[in-house]
Design a protein around this motif. Structure first.
Motif, PDB file in Angstrom:
ATOM      1  N   ILE A 182       1.014  -0.984   0.006  1.00 40.77           N
ATOM      2  CA  ILE A 182       0.053  -0.039   0.045  1.00 40.77           C
ATOM      3  C   ILE A 182       0.956   1.149  -0.010  1.00 40.77           C
ATOM      4  O   ILE A 182       1.823   1.281   0.816  1.00 40.77           O
ATOM      5  N   GLY A 183       0.480   2.175  -0.834  1.00 38.68           N
ATOM      6  CA  GLY A 183       1.290   3.498  -0.809  1.00 38.68           C
ATOM      7  C   GLY A 183       2.423   3.417  -1.952  1.00 38.68           C
ATOM      8  O   GLY A 183       2.915   4.368  -2.432  1.00 38.68           O
ATOM      9  N   ASP A 184       2.870   2.243  -2.629  1.00 32.77           N
ATOM     10  CA  ASP A 184       3.765   2.134  -3.655  1.00 32.77           C
ATOM     11  C   ASP A 184       3.252   2.889  -5.089  1.00 32.77           C
ATOM     12  O   ASP A 184       2.138   2.858  -5.164  1.00 32.77           O
ATOM     13  N   ARG A 185       4.182   3.596  -5.620  1.00 26.41           N
ATOM     14  CA  ARG A 185       3.865   4.274  -6.869  1.00 26.41           C
ATOM     15  C   ARG A 185       3.773   3.198  -7.866  1.00 26.41           C
ATOM     16  O   ARG A 185       4.592   2.408  -7.950  1.00 26.41           O
ATOM     17  N   ILE A 186       2.863   3.538  -8.918  1.00 23.64           N
ATOM     18  CA  ILE A 186       2.924   2.492  -9.766  1.00 23.64           C
ATOM     19  C   ILE A 186       2.529   3.209 -11.270  1.00 23.64           C
ATOM     20  O   ILE A 186       1.801   4.316 -11.051  1.00 23.64           O
ATOM     21  N   ARG A 187       3.115   2.698 -12.264  1.00 20.55           N
ATOM     22  CA  ARG A 187       2.760   3.208 -13.577  1.00 20.55           C
ATOM     23  C   ARG A 187       2.202   2.268 -14.605  1.00 20.55           C
ATOM     24  O   ARG A 187       2.560   0.992 -14.554  1.00 20.55           O
ATOM     25  N   CYS A 188       0.943   2.623 -14.928  1.00 16.73           N
ATOM     26  CA  CYS A 188       0.227   1.556 -15.721  1.00 16.73           C
ATOM     27  C   CYS A 188      -0.098   2.081 -17.056  1.00 16.73           C
ATOM     28  O   CYS A 188      -0.349   3.565 -17.110  1.00 16.73           O
ATOM     29  N   TYR A 189      -0.838   1.378 -17.950  1.00 14.20           N
ATOM     30  CA  TYR A 189      -1.506   1.765 -19.118  1.00 14.20           C
ATOM     31  C   TYR A 189      -3.008   1.778 -19.015  1.00 14.20           C
ATOM     32  O   TYR A 189      -3.463   0.665 -18.430  1.00 14.20           O
ATOM     33  N   ILE A 190      -3.647   2.788 -19.597  1.00 16.56           N
ATOM     34  CA  ILE A 190      -5.246   2.662 -19.322  1.00 16.56           C
ATOM     35  C   ILE A 190      -5.636   1.744 -20.621  1.00 16.56           C
ATOM     36  O   ILE A 190      -5.873   2.304 -21.840  1.00 16.56           O
ATOM     37  N   LYS A 191      -6.145   0.619 -20.317  1.00 19.00           N
ATOM     38  CA  LYS A 191      -6.729  -0.349 -21.266  1.00 19.00           C
ATOM     39  C   LYS A 191      -8.019   0.011 -21.801  1.00 19.00           C
ATOM     40  O   LYS A 191      -8.215  -0.212 -22.849  1.00 19.00           O
ATOM     41  N   ASP A 192      -8.901   0.103 -20.692  1.00 11.92           N
ATOM     42  CA  ASP A 192     -10.298   0.312 -21.086  1.00 11.92           C
ATOM     43  C   ASP A 192     -10.969   1.300 -19.952  1.00 11.92           C
ATOM     44  O   ASP A 192     -10.676   1.121 -19.127  1.00 11.92           O
TER      45      ASP A 192
END
Length: 337
Positions: A182-192
């Motif tokens: 919890i609290g980790d920074r994360i980078r993601c792709y918006i798939k839908d």
């Protein structure tokens, strides 16, 4: 809770405060208030009446009106909401069928239960407006990368805080054995982005091939500027990937630009993808030539193309066979993709 003049301004201030906090149009909050007051008035005057409430946007004064529609004599079913042409003459000079007769009724003193139900209506409307705003905001960001913070984990799915909403990173969209706190920074792709009964759902991914393409776009200015184009991407998430690039400027080497000085650009992408090895290959319109490039690091001695059967046969020297197939068929699988 009769609306006194002191309460009137308070009503507007409440609407402003709610609108600011939820980042929605104050007018929507006032409309919700009008609806809830009208509902409360109906419970007092009778459900068959058509009571409407209008809140003055400047003074906050709420005016309660009863609306009756002019109807033909023999079609009047509800005397509280309909009026005959003859009766309407005392209100209108020349009443026509379908006209509305509007007269003011005394403001309602809201009882505890009515006040409670009014509050529920307002909250419901505000929630709907908030959901609409959230959907509008994220639907245009589909296909882009977003930064967020891990909020919680549910059944292996990661719920990500993405600013004005939440995104869901499903278990099968995570790279390999990634684990988050919890609290980790994360980078993601918006798939839908989808509208669902419980509000807009933003589906995130870290395994989608386009996630890697977007990361390269961020690291390589030439891709962002359109000088270099990513033609194809194939991934075995967390393990290995192949990306085909082409340059529209003869003076720029597409592979070199993506690799960067001492591999700095490709390394930034590799680090984000948990050490996924990336083969950058030059794109070629000629299928056999492109396939020879795609099967790197193996050396290909011959390519036989059967267009009718949509098959390609590749001949490699014996010592190159295992390299061409790759671990668990990975190299040839990515090349065929």
């Amino acid at each position: 809770m009769a609306i006194t003049s002191a309460n009137q301004l308070e009503l507007l201030q409440t609407a402003e405060a709610v609108a600011r906090e939820k980042m929605i149009d104050p007018d929507l909050v006032i409309q919700a208030m009008e609806d809830s007051l009208a509902r409360a008035a109906k419970s007092r005057y009778g459900a068959e009446m058509d009571i409407r409430v209008k809140i003055d946007r400047k003074t906050g004064r709420a005016s309660f009106t009863r609306v009756r529609t002019v109807t033909e004599d023999d079609l009047v079913e509800n005397h509280h909401a309909q009026i005959t042409v003859k009766q309407a003459k005392s209100y209108l000079a020349d009443p026509q069928i379908g006209d509305e007769v509007i007269d003011e009724v005394p403001p309602v003193d809201l009882g505890r239960i009515a006040a409670q139900s009014a509050k529920q209506v307002i909250l419901q409307k505000v929630r709907e407006a908030e959901r609409d705003r959230q959907f509008e905001e994220f639907k245009d960001r589909k296909g882009t990368i977003i930064n967020g913070a891990v909020k919680r984990e549910e059944y292996g799915n990661v719920i990500v805080d993405i600013g004005r909403g939440e995104g869901i990173l499903r278990r099968n969209e995570k790279i390999g054995r990634e684990a988050y706190r919890i609290g980790d920074r994360i980078r993601c792709y918006i798939k839908d982005v989808r509208r669902e009964a419980r509000g807009p759902q933003v589906f995130l991914s870290r395994t989608d091939p386009q996630f890697m393409a977007e990361l390269f776009k961020m690291e390589v200015p030439e891709i962002y500027d359109g000088i270099i184009e990513i033609k194809a991407v194939a991934r075995d998430p967390g393990s290995r990937a192949k990306i085909a690039v082409v340059s529209y400027d003869n003076s720029i080497d597409p592979v070199g630009a993506c690799v960067g000085m001492r591999g700095s650009r490709v390394q930034a992408v590799v680090n984000e993808l948990q050490g996924e090895k990336i083969d950058i290959i030059p794109w070629n319109e000629d299928v056999p030539t492109f396939l020879v490039n795609a099967l790197q690091p193996a050396e290909v001695s011959k390519v036989v193309l059967d267009e009718d059967a949509e098959r390609i046969e590749v001949v490699v020297p014996d010592d190159q066979l295992s390299l061409a197939i790759g671990r668990r068929g990975q190299n040839v699988r990515l090349a065929s993709q």
